[in-house]
Each structure stands twice: as C-alpha cells, then as structure tokens.
Design an enzyme around this catalytic site. Structure first.
Site, PDB file in Angstrom:
ATOM      1  N   TYR A  68       1.612  -5.610 -11.920  1.00  0.00           N
ATOM      2  CA  TYR A  68       0.581  -6.295 -11.137  1.00  0.00           C
ATOM      3  C   TYR A  68       0.435  -7.737 -11.614  1.00  0.00           C
ATOM      4  CZ  TYR A  68      -0.992  -1.648  -9.483  1.00  0.00           C
ATOM      5  OH  TYR A  68      -1.060  -0.395  -8.934  1.00  0.00           O
ATOM      6  N   HIS A  85       0.584  -2.993  -1.254  1.00  0.00           N
ATOM      7  CA  HIS A  85      -0.786  -2.955  -0.714  1.00  0.00           C
ATOM      8  C   HIS A  85      -1.147  -4.337  -0.162  1.00  0.00           C
ATOM      9  CE1 HIS A  85      -1.945   1.046  -2.608  1.00  0.00           C
ATOM     10  NE2 HIS A  85      -0.815   0.765  -3.210  1.00  0.00           N
TER      11      HIS A  85
END
Ligand code: HEM
Ligand code: HEM
Ligand code: HEM
Lengths: 182, 381
Positions: free
Chosen positions: B343, B73
């Site tokens: 993440y 992303h």
C-alpha cells in the site's frame, strides 16, 4: 606520544552515531524491498532515525564546546578542503535525512509513531503531492549520505594506511582526554 | 614497517610507493564489500525476490496505469461519521478507541478492482476502509472486504493469483488452464474461492457485512494478548442482490444506490470482534474460524456524510492495515505486513501523480432533502 585527539564525548558520539546511521541505511534500503520484514523494520527505523536527529543536534553543540583537534600541519590544502567539505556534508545529511523522514510522514497523513503510545506531532499539514516529493528526497538524500559515508570511510582508511598521519587515531582512540599537551 | 617518511611527503601520491598501492587496495576492498552489502540488503542482487515494488508493478501491468488512483480498490467514494464505543472492547484491548466515547471516522467505500472506470457489477468485492481518529489519541486504520475469507494466505499466493486470474488479451477472460494450474498448486485458494463464490451477496454497499479477514492481536491493560478478527455488521436489513436485469445495469449502480441511501439518513454498523479459541489459525486468511467463537460488540459506526474523492479527504489516506494504536498489534498472519508494504508503494506512486476525477460523483443534495445530520466538511487532515 600523546597526539591530539577528539574529546571523549566527541569520539563517543562519532562512533555511536556511525553505527546508528549505518544501521539506518541498511534498515531503510532493506525494508523497502522486503514484504515480511517491512513493518518491524519500519517500526525501528522511525525511532532510531529520530534519535539520530536528536544526537546530531547534541553533536553540533558539543562541537562548539569541544572543537576538533587541528589537522596535521603538513596536510595539503586540497585534502583539508575535502575533509572540511565532507564533514559539512555529513552534518547536513545527518539533519536532513531524518527531518525529511519526519516531514514526509507528516505530509502523507501518517501518524509518526515512535513506540507504544509515544508519537511525534506532524511538522507539515496533509499534502500528498508534497509527500511524494519528500519521499523521493528521502531516498536521494539517504543515498547521498551513503555515498559521502563511503568517501569518508575511504579517507579514514587512506589516513591510516597510506598517509599514516594520526588522523584516524585522533578519532579511533579509547584514551581519555584530548592529548596534545605533552 | 617502512621508515617514517619526512613530513609532508607522506601526502604525496606520485611516484606510487608500495604502501600507497597496498592502502589503495585495502581501501577499495572495504568500499566494495560495504557497497556490495548495501546492494544486497536492497535486493538489487536478488531480482527473483518478491517485493512490494513488483506487486504494484503487476497491478499496473494487469489494470493499466490510471494516474492518481489506488492500484487496487481504485473506484471508491469518501464517507465520514463517528464510532460510538460502548466500552465492551476495552476488556480485550487497551486502545483508546475502545474506551466508552465517540471517535470521528473517515472512511471509504470501494470495489476491489484496480480499474477506476469499470462498470459496477454483481460479483465484485465491495470494501469499507476506516480511519478512527480519537482526539489526541492514536489512529487506527483498517480495510475490510465483504467476503468470508481471503483467496490467498501469502503475498506469493496473491502475486501468483493476480497473474492467473488476469484477463487474457485475446479472449478478455482469464485463461482457464492458467487458473487451473494455480488452483492445483494452491488448494487453500481453491477452497477459499469456493466459499467466496458461494457467499450471499447483498443488494449494495449499505447492507453488506465487511470483514477484516486478517488476524490481529488485541492487548488489554494488563498486557494479555488475544488473537482477533473484526467485522462491520450492517444495521440495515440485508437484502439479497437481485439477479441482473435483462437490460444493462447502470454502470455506477452500486455507488448511486449508496449515495441515494445516505440521502435518507445515516448508515449504521456494529463493530463485532471475534476472539480466537486456542488452536484457531491466525496465519491463514483463507480459513474462517469455526462458528461459536466469543464475539464482542464493541460499538456502533455511524456514517452520515458522503462525498466524491478529493483533496484532503479519504482519497489522500493510505488505509495501511498496520497503522494501529497501542492495544492492537499484528499477529503471525503474513498478509498485513505485505499489505502495509505494498500500500505504501501504491500510495507513494498515486500521491505523486496528476489527479483524474473519480467516476463516482456525489450530486448536491436538493434543498430540503431528508437528512438527519448536516453535511460536514471533509475531515481528512
Ligand atoms: C539518519 C536517518 C535516516 C536514514 C539514514 C534513513 C534511510 C532510509 C533509506 C535508505 C530508506 C529507503 C529509501 C528507498 O530506497 O527508497 C528509507 C525509507 C524510509 N524512511 Fe528513512 N532514514 C532515516 C530517518 C528516517 C526517519 C526519522 C523517518 C520517520 C520518522 C523515516 C521514515 C522512512 C520511511 C517512512 C521510509 C519509506 C517507507 C516506504 O516507502 O514504504 N526515515 N530511509
Ligand atoms: C555514517 C557514518 C559516519 C559519519 C556520519 C561520520 C561523520 C563524521 C564527522 C561529521 C566527522 C567530523 C568530526 C565531527 O564533528 O564529529 C568525522 C570525523 C572522522 N571520522 Fe567519521 N563518520 C562516520 C563513520 C566513520 C568511520 C566508519 C570511520 C573510520 C573507519 C570514521 C573515521 C573518522 C575520522 C578518522 C575522523 C576524524 C577526521 C578529522 O580529524 O578531520 N568515520 N566523522
Ligand atoms: C498480499 C495481499 C494484498 C495485496 C498485495 C493488496 C494490495 C492492495 C493495494 C495495492 C491497494 C491500494 C492501496 C492504496 O493505494 O491506498 C489495496 C487496497 C485495499 N485492500 Fe488490499 N491487498 C491485499 C490484501 C487485502 C486483504 C486481505 C484485504 C481485506 C481484509 C484487503 C482490503 C483492501 C481494501 C479494503 C482496500 C481499499 C482501501 C481504500 O479504500 O483505500 N486487501 N490493496
């Protein structure tokens, strides 16, 4: 014989924190290489680490009130110096590692959640470059803590198995009181 | 037992006494076992274990290294606004965000690829990440995608799919044989990818529906736990995406359209929480829950400000799906824990890198341009 011992509170703090710190080292190294256990381990890591920070402060105060017993009189200077230096290093790391943990989460913009709704305030403003530096520092300092712990463990075993000078017994005793007075 | 040594000679190491050798041996053994256990816990002795580091390494191997950008992303833009809770969510969750009232929100629209300079296209997954920040309360972060189900239900599946769908350097396209082998081994992914391909794609970011996909648990004031999923449902009418024009599309058309749309007024979405019925799987993000499940409209998200990624705004947030307030908890879905772990690695790497400006820029608004709200400064802190 009633050899001098650490005060009971000193011994209690020492062994309690030894177990906690060792657990933290294993939790820390385990969680950063585990996908399934990462989250629940980290949710133990934060409050346990903060508890170590608080106990380290208590321990430092206790050390002023209850100073350690004297080392054996015949202990060579080099060993005395090594013992002193390693204890200073252990104290410094007991503060530095959790403080850096708290600071890095602050700089990384994370909430510092302890349990449920209980959170600590950030101790640094959001700064991701600083977060990255502190994140590396947390690893380096935690590994340094593990290394000094290994030396400390080796020293304790040498005292017990080779020197047989009562130093281990001064910490590893269940008897009340400080001994030494007869 | 040896006879006690005269004092001070007990510290002498030379000439070696039997006790010294035995003590050194025992000490060495204890140190070796302790250090070995540490190495084992850290995975140093199990190179085959799938870890967060290996997942992020694979993102970099496939997409190349783009310093300062998210490893997935990567192409995105920052937005801010508010969430107005109507109080209906409080029946399921005691989290502060669901009490009636207004909460500031910092969000990010993005496309689900790891290459920050890739031209926008029709097939990419669009995402909306949000951080709800009640004053003095606990933060809630979530990342949602505009797909109906997730293509995999385990991190191992994710890792394998990454390799299977990576472009072959020779052809620039995924190797069909590798993809087929993956799909044969993962029927759940074959089914999910079918649903994803068949989805109705909206014309842009503004009118897309964003789904949390993973299952979580809402805990109410009495401690009762309800498995849920959530979505942001647009109030803009959904317009089907037109087929690509004959000429090439503008490389940033998705983002340019979003920025143009936001210049005409705020975007609004409803936060719809779906409660599972007993028996609905909570550990499988490839499976949608059946129609007709209880849905709660918990309030309205209003996004009124858009800006390019920069210091202190959404760029510097890790939208870790397990930053949750009391009242929202993980379920037995294995993806959120794996996401949280991966993440963190992605965030740590990009945090330490030199920042490259994003491809997505937000032009200054011409004076007097229509806007219902005054732009606010970044509220990333
Ligand atoms: C004595 C106390 C502590 C010890 C011994 C310790 C040890 C460790 C170790 C060994 C790691 C793994 C480092 C690596 O391999 O990169 C780690 C990571 C971490 N620690 Fe600690 N730590 C302590 C306190 C804290 C505290 C107080 C916090 C926060 C409040 C904290 C937060 C973290 C975080 C967030 C990570 C990394 C997670 C990630 O990168 O995904 N630690 N710690
Ligand atoms: C992470 C774990 C540990 C830490 C951080 C730690 C720290 C310390 C510190 C700072 C002292 C100095 C006295 C004080 O102010 O409390 C000390 C003393 C001592 N420790 Fe530990 N310790 C740990 C584990 C152990 C273990 C596993 C053993 C034994 C096998 C041990 C044996 C001793 C002994 C015998 C002393 C007394 C030394 C003297 O009189 O100078 N420690 N420890
Ligand atoms: C195991 C599966 C997954 C892996 C390994 C993975 C990996 C990643 C990584 C590495 C990032 C970049 C994080 C950063 O640097 O801040 C990311 C971003 C993102 N992921 Fe995932 N992801 C997974 C599953 C999912 C799922 C199930 C969803 C949707 C429900 C999702 C939605 C998002 C979104 C919305 C972002 C962008 C957040 C932002 O704008 O900052 N991911 N993912």
């Amino acid at each position: 014989m009633n050899a001098p011992r650490f005060a009971f509170l000193s011994r209690l703090l020492h062994w309690l924190m030894a177990a906690m710190i060792l657990a933290m080292l294993f939790i820390g190294i385990g969680m950063v290489s585990s996908l399934a256990d990462y989250h629940w381990l980290l949710s133990i890591h934060r409050p346990l680490g903060i508890a170590i920070l608080a106990l380290a402060a208590l321990r430092l105060v206790n050390r002023q009130l209850n100073p350690p017993p004297p080392l054996p009189a015949d202990m060579p200077r080099a060993i005395r110096l090594a013992a002193h230096a390693s204890h200073v290093a252990l104290y410094a790391l007991m503060f530095a590692v959790p403080l850096v943990g708290w600071a890095m989460l602050s700089a990384g913009g994370y909430p510092v959640v302890l349990y449920g709704t209980l959170q600590l305030p950030p101790i640094l403003p959001l700064d991701v470059a600083l977060y990255a530096v502190l994140r590396t520092a947390h690893t380096v300092l935690a590994f340094a803590l593990f290394a000094v712990f290994l030396l400390h463990l080796a020293a304790a075993l040498m005292h017990a198995l080779v020197f047989r000078d009562g130093v281990l017994e001064s910490m590893a005793s269940l008897r009340p009181g400080r001994g030494g007075q007869g | 037992m040896n006879p006690p040594l005269p004092p001070s000679s007990r510290y002498r190491l030379w000439p070696p006494r039997p006790a010294l050798l035995a003590g050194l041996g025992a000490t060495g053994l204890v140190l070796g076992v302790t250090a070995g256990a540490f190495a084992y816990a850290g995975g140093f002795l199990s190179p085959g274990r799938l870890t967060q580091t290996r997942i992020v390494d694979r993102f970099e191997a496939i997409n190349g290294l783009h310093p300062g950008f998210r490893r997935n992303h990567a192409k995105g833009v920052c937005v801010t606004g508010t969430f107005e809770s109507n109080g209906a969510g409080a029946r399921l969750s005691r989290a502060g965000v669901f009490a009636p009232g207004t909460v500031p929100v910092v969000g990010r629209f993005a496309v689900g690829i790891g290459k920050p300079f890739l031209p926008d296209n029709e097939t990419e997954v669009r995402s909306l990440a949000l951080s709800f920040r009640p004053a003095g309360g606990e933060e809630w972060r979530t990342g949602m995608n505009d797909i109906p189900v997730f293509p995999v239900n385990t991190p191992q599946g994710f890792y394998a799919l990454m390799a299977a769908s990576a472009a072959d350097p020779a052809t620039g396209k995924p190797d069909p044989a590798r993809l087929k082998a993956f799909l044969d081994a993962h029927p759940e992914s074959a089914r999910a990818l079918g649903l994803i391909k068949a989805r109705a794609v909206s014309s842009g970011f503004a009118d897309a529906r964003y789904n949390g996909l993973d299952a979580f648990r809402f805990i109410d004031a009495a401690g009762r736990s309800t498995p849920v999923r959530w979505s942001m449902v647009p109030l803009d009418p959904v317009v089907a995406q037109a087929p690509p024009p004959a000429g090439a599309r503008d490389p940033n058309y998705l983002f340019d359209d979003l920025i143009a749309r936001m210049a005409t007024g705020p975007l609004r979405y409803r936060l719809v929480v779906t409660a599972a019925a007993p028996g609905d799987p909570t550990d499988d993000a490839t499976v949608a829950w059946p129609e007709g499940r209880e849905q709660v409209d918990a309030g309205t998200l209003t996004l009124d400000h858009v800006e390019a990624e920069g210091p202190g705004n959404c760029r510097d947030i890790n939208y870790d799906p397990l930053v949750l307030p009391d009242g929202i908890a993980p379920s037995d879905d294995p993806l959120p824990a794996a996401r949280s772990a991966a993440y963190s690695v992605s965030f740590t790497r990009r945090a330490g890198e030199e920042k490259t400006p994003s491809e997505v820029t937000v032009p200054p608004r011409p004076p007097g341009a229509a806007s219902s709200e005054t732009p606010r400064p970044a509220t990333g802190g």
